[in-house]
Design a protein around this motif. Structure first.
Motif, PDB file in Angstrom:
ATOM      1  N   GLY A 139     -17.648  -4.888  -6.654  1.00  0.00           N
ATOM      2  CA  GLY A 139     -17.523  -6.333  -6.807  1.00  0.00           C
ATOM      3  C   GLY A 139     -16.065  -6.754  -6.899  1.00  0.00           C
ATOM      4  O   GLY A 139     -15.274  -6.130  -7.609  1.00  0.00           O
ATOM      5  N   VAL A 140     -15.705  -7.809  -6.167  1.00  0.00           N
ATOM      6  CA  VAL A 140     -14.358  -8.374  -6.222  1.00  0.00           C
ATOM      7  C   VAL A 140     -14.397  -9.602  -7.133  1.00  0.00           C
ATOM      8  O   VAL A 140     -15.210 -10.511  -6.920  1.00  0.00           O
ATOM      9  N   VAL A 141     -13.527  -9.631  -8.135  1.00  0.00           N
ATOM     10  CA  VAL A 141     -13.465 -10.744  -9.076  1.00  0.00           C
ATOM     11  C   VAL A 141     -12.270 -11.632  -8.704  1.00  0.00           C
ATOM     12  O   VAL A 141     -11.120 -11.171  -8.701  1.00  0.00           O
ATOM     13  N   ILE A 142     -12.557 -12.875  -8.393  1.00  0.00           N
ATOM     14  CA  ILE A 142     -11.512 -13.825  -8.014  1.00  0.00           C
ATOM     15  C   ILE A 142     -10.787 -14.314  -9.268  1.00  0.00           C
ATOM     16  O   ILE A 142     -11.421 -14.743 -10.236  1.00  0.00           O
ATOM     17  N   GLY A 143      -9.454 -14.258  -9.245  1.00  0.00           N
ATOM     18  CA  GLY A 143      -8.683 -14.617 -10.429  1.00  0.00           C
ATOM     19  C   GLY A 143      -8.033 -15.981 -10.384  1.00  0.00           C
ATOM     20  O   GLY A 143      -7.535 -16.467 -11.407  1.00  0.00           O
ATOM     21  N   ARG A 144      -8.025 -16.612  -9.212  1.00  0.00           N
ATOM     22  CA  ARG A 144      -7.380 -17.923  -9.088  1.00  0.00           C
ATOM     23  C   ARG A 144      -8.180 -18.774  -8.123  1.00  0.00           C
ATOM     24  O   ARG A 144      -8.549 -18.321  -7.043  1.00  0.00           O
ATOM     25  N   THR A 145      -8.517 -19.982  -8.527  1.00  0.00           N
ATOM     26  CA  THR A 145      -9.267 -20.873  -7.648  1.00  0.00           C
ATOM     27  C   THR A 145      -8.507 -21.035  -6.334  1.00  0.00           C
ATOM     28  O   THR A 145      -7.302 -21.325  -6.335  1.00  0.00           O
ATOM     29  N   THR A 156      -3.437 -11.616  -3.677  1.00  0.00           N
ATOM     30  CA  THR A 156      -2.799 -12.532  -4.628  1.00  0.00           C
ATOM     31  C   THR A 156      -3.807 -13.340  -5.432  1.00  0.00           C
ATOM     32  O   THR A 156      -3.431 -13.954  -6.438  1.00  0.00           O
ATOM     33  N   VAL A 157      -5.066 -13.387  -4.991  1.00  0.00           N
ATOM     34  CA  VAL A 157      -6.079 -14.163  -5.706  1.00  0.00           C
ATOM     35  C   VAL A 157      -7.125 -13.263  -6.362  1.00  0.00           C
ATOM     36  O   VAL A 157      -8.084 -13.764  -6.958  1.00  0.00           O
ATOM     37  N   VAL A 158      -6.970 -11.943  -6.249  1.00  0.00           N
ATOM     38  CA  VAL A 158      -7.928 -11.004  -6.839  1.00  0.00           C
ATOM     39  C   VAL A 158      -7.496 -10.652  -8.255  1.00  0.00           C
ATOM     40  O   VAL A 158      -6.396 -10.142  -8.474  1.00  0.00           O
ATOM     41  N   PHE A 159      -8.366 -10.931  -9.224  1.00  0.00           N
ATOM     42  CA  PHE A 159      -8.098 -10.551 -10.610  1.00  0.00           C
ATOM     43  C   PHE A 159      -8.359  -9.067 -10.821  1.00  0.00           C
ATOM     44  O   PHE A 159      -7.614  -8.380 -11.523  1.00  0.00           O
ATOM     45  N   GLY A 160      -9.453  -8.582 -10.225  1.00  0.00           N
ATOM     46  CA  GLY A 160      -9.811  -7.185 -10.414  1.00  0.00           C
ATOM     47  C   GLY A 160     -11.119  -6.858  -9.729  1.00  0.00           C
ATOM     48  O   GLY A 160     -11.622  -7.613  -8.884  1.00  0.00           O
ATOM     49  N   TYR A 161     -11.679  -5.723 -10.132  1.00  0.00           N
ATOM     50  CA  TYR A 161     -12.894  -5.210  -9.493  1.00  0.00           C
ATOM     51  C   TYR A 161     -13.907  -4.810 -10.562  1.00  0.00           C
ATOM     52  O   TYR A 161     -13.546  -4.398 -11.668  1.00  0.00           O
ATOM     53  N   THR A 162     -15.178  -4.940 -10.210  1.00  0.00           N
ATOM     54  CA  THR A 162     -16.242  -4.558 -11.119  1.00  0.00           C
ATOM     55  C   THR A 162     -17.314  -3.796 -10.353  1.00  0.00           C
ATOM     56  O   THR A 162     -17.247  -3.652  -9.128  1.00  0.00           O
ATOM     57  N   PHE A 189     -32.070  -9.251 -11.198  1.00  0.00           N
ATOM     58  CA  PHE A 189     -31.822  -8.595  -9.909  1.00  0.00           C
ATOM     59  C   PHE A 189     -30.339  -8.397  -9.594  1.00  0.00           C
ATOM     60  O   PHE A 189     -30.002  -7.989  -8.485  1.00  0.00           O
ATOM     61  N   CYS A 190     -29.438  -8.671 -10.550  1.00  0.00           N
ATOM     62  CA  CYS A 190     -28.016  -8.398 -10.302  1.00  0.00           C
ATOM     63  C   CYS A 190     -27.360  -7.968 -11.605  1.00  0.00           C
ATOM     64  O   CYS A 190     -27.172  -8.782 -12.509  1.00  0.00           O
ATOM     65  N   SER A 191     -27.026  -6.679 -11.693  1.00  0.00           N
ATOM     66  CA  SER A 191     -26.352  -6.157 -12.878  1.00  0.00           C
ATOM     67  C   SER A 191     -24.848  -6.099 -12.614  1.00  0.00           C
ATOM     68  O   SER A 191     -24.419  -5.638 -11.544  1.00  0.00           O
ATOM     69  N   LEU A 192     -24.053  -6.566 -13.579  1.00  0.00           N
ATOM     70  CA  LEU A 192     -22.596  -6.664 -13.423  1.00  0.00           C
ATOM     71  C   LEU A 192     -21.897  -5.969 -14.587  1.00  0.00           C
ATOM     72  O   LEU A 192     -22.220  -6.209 -15.746  1.00  0.00           O
ATOM     73  N   GLY A 193     -20.912  -5.121 -14.280  1.00  0.00           N
ATOM     74  CA  GLY A 193     -20.096  -4.531 -15.332  1.00  0.00           C
ATOM     75  C   GLY A 193     -20.162  -3.007 -15.329  1.00  0.00           C
ATOM     76  O   GLY A 193     -20.461  -2.420 -14.305  1.00  0.00           O
ATOM     77  N   PRO A 194     -19.919  -2.350 -16.444  1.00  0.00           N
ATOM     78  CA  PRO A 194     -19.510  -2.982 -17.695  1.00  0.00           C
ATOM     79  C   PRO A 194     -18.040  -3.397 -17.745  1.00  0.00           C
ATOM     80  O   PRO A 194     -17.631  -4.096 -18.662  1.00  0.00           O
ATOM     81  N   TRP A 195     -17.249  -2.972 -16.740  1.00  0.00           N
ATOM     82  CA  TRP A 195     -15.819  -3.236 -16.766  1.00  0.00           C
ATOM     83  C   TRP A 195     -15.366  -4.137 -15.627  1.00  0.00           C
ATOM     84  O   TRP A 195     -15.943  -4.090 -14.539  1.00  0.00           O
ATOM     85  N   ILE A 196     -14.338  -4.912 -15.876  1.00  0.00           N
ATOM     86  CA  ILE A 196     -13.485  -5.450 -14.819  1.00  0.00           C
ATOM     87  C   ILE A 196     -12.167  -4.692 -14.929  1.00  0.00           C
ATOM     88  O   ILE A 196     -11.573  -4.618 -16.008  1.00  0.00           O
ATOM     89  N   VAL A 197     -11.733  -4.122 -13.822  1.00  0.00           N
ATOM     90  CA  VAL A 197     -10.538  -3.286 -13.808  1.00  0.00           C
ATOM     91  C   VAL A 197      -9.511  -3.931 -12.878  1.00  0.00           C
ATOM     92  O   VAL A 197      -9.833  -4.274 -11.734  1.00  0.00           O
ATOM     93  N   THR A 198      -8.298  -4.101 -13.362  1.00  0.00           N
ATOM     94  CA  THR A 198      -7.259  -4.762 -12.566  1.00  0.00           C
ATOM     95  C   THR A 198      -6.795  -3.850 -11.426  1.00  0.00           C
ATOM     96  O   THR A 198      -6.881  -2.627 -11.519  1.00  0.00           O
ATOM     97  N   VAL A 269     -22.350   3.679  -9.263  1.00  0.00           N
ATOM     98  CA  VAL A 269     -21.128   4.383  -9.632  1.00  0.00           C
ATOM     99  C   VAL A 269     -20.019   3.963  -8.663  1.00  0.00           C
ATOM    100  O   VAL A 269     -20.142   4.175  -7.449  1.00  0.00           O
ATOM    101  N   VAL A 270     -18.973   3.369  -9.185  1.00  0.00           N
ATOM    102  CA  VAL A 270     -17.808   2.995  -8.378  1.00  0.00           C
ATOM    103  C   VAL A 270     -16.603   3.708  -8.965  1.00  0.00           C
ATOM    104  O   VAL A 270     -16.206   3.436 -10.108  1.00  0.00           O
ATOM    105  N   GLU A 271     -16.050   4.631  -8.213  1.00  0.00           N
ATOM    106  CA  GLU A 271     -14.928   5.418  -8.700  1.00  0.00           C
ATOM    107  C   GLU A 271     -13.789   4.525  -9.180  1.00  0.00           C
ATOM    108  O   GLU A 271     -13.476   3.514  -8.569  1.00  0.00           O
TER     109      GLU A 271
END
Length: 285
Positions: A139-145, A156-162, A189-198, A269-271
């Motif tokens: 998962g790609v987490v957007i960090g800036r609108t 430049t707009v990606v906060f991190g990954y989950t 039907f959508c599990s997210l986490g447990p981490w967001i990693v920069t 599992v996401v390395e």
């Protein structure tokens, strides 16, 4: 930096991995040069990483660390502003579904926040489907609108990954592909986490391996480099003519899915990002 949502004494707090444990954000708030948001979505949308780093530098004791093994994780957050999913982004998964991989760009769907759960929560199989599958995704987490982002500027707009565990009522989409939004939208039907990693901790994205595991057996595995369209291209695609609010999440596609049944345990599992684990329960009539 690695961040999570954790449950402490009946309330949710943000956790920051630090040393051999996790620091609750509420511990850092008095040490911060500016107010820190109460939720991980507040941290992401408020661009609060620098303030958190400064507060961590001022932390003089580790007595407030929570052992990672003792943490009750929640979803990274329960209401992503947008939750985009990408389908058929790996050729092998298209073969699983006995369909042709789209030319040019993968399939996509927008799903409701009501389907979000977290690590350790139950996946409930709905009575409306006789064949539910689960699939691991980055998962790609957007960090800036943002809007109209070019692929070369996506970082430049990606906060991190989950880590994402995505479920599908597969019998519905085999019947009619137009049922995809319905087949993806059931509660749990959508599990997210447990981490967001920069991104600095994830490193070279193309080498990250994603695996779907059911009852300890790896069903499918592949690297980001095998995607038809990479995550930065996807950020550009979904921001084209459309606002992606900070905190939005893009699930970038799976190397393959496994059928899940009552009593199963499924993992994504996401390395270098994290492992999600959820038990499966059949809904009772």
């Amino acid at each position: 930096m690695r961040l999570c949502t954790m449950n402490i004494d009946g309330r949710e707090d943000v956790g920051i991995a630090h040393g051999d444990g996790i620091v609750p954000l509420s511990t850092l708030t008095p040490l911060s040069p500016k107010p820190l948001g109460a939720t991980l979505l507040d941290v992401v949308a408020g661009a609060q990483l620098d303030a958190i780093k400064e507060a961590l530098d001022r932390l003089e004791t580790r007595t407030d660390l929570v052992r990672t093994a003792d943490v009750d994780f929640g979803p990274v957050y329960r209401n992503p502003p947008k939750l985009w999913g990408v389908g058929l982004n790996y050729r092998a998964h298209a073969d699983d579904l006995q369909v042709e991989q789209p030319a040019g760009s993968p399939g996509s769907y927008l799903r409701p926040a009501s389907c979000v759960i977290g690590d350790g929560d139950e996946i409930v199989l709905p009575t409306q489907s006789e064949r539910v599958t689960a699939e691991a995704e980055l998962g790609v987490v957007i960090g800036r609108t943002c809007r109209d982002v070019r692929p070369e500027d996506a970082h430049t707009v990606v906060f991190g990954y989950t880590t994402v565990l995505d479920m599908t009522a597969e019998d519905a989409i085999r019947l009619n592909p137009r049922f995809i939004p319905w087949a993806k939208a059931f509660d749990t039907f959508c599990s997210l986490g447990p981490w967001i990693v920069t991104p600095d901790e994830v490193g070279e994205l193309s080498s990250v391996r994603i695996s779907t595991v059911v009852n300890g057996r790896t069903i499918a595995t592949n690297q980001v480099s095998a995607m038809m369209r990479d995550p930065h291209w996807q950020v550009a695609h979904f921001s084209g003519g459309m606002t992606l609010e900070a905190g939005s999440i893009i699930a970038t596609g799976t190397p393959g899915a496994g059928v899940i049944r009552d009593g199963d345990v499924v993992e994504a599992v996401v390395e270098r990002v994290g492992t999600l684990r959820n038990a499966v329960r059949q809904a009772r009539v």
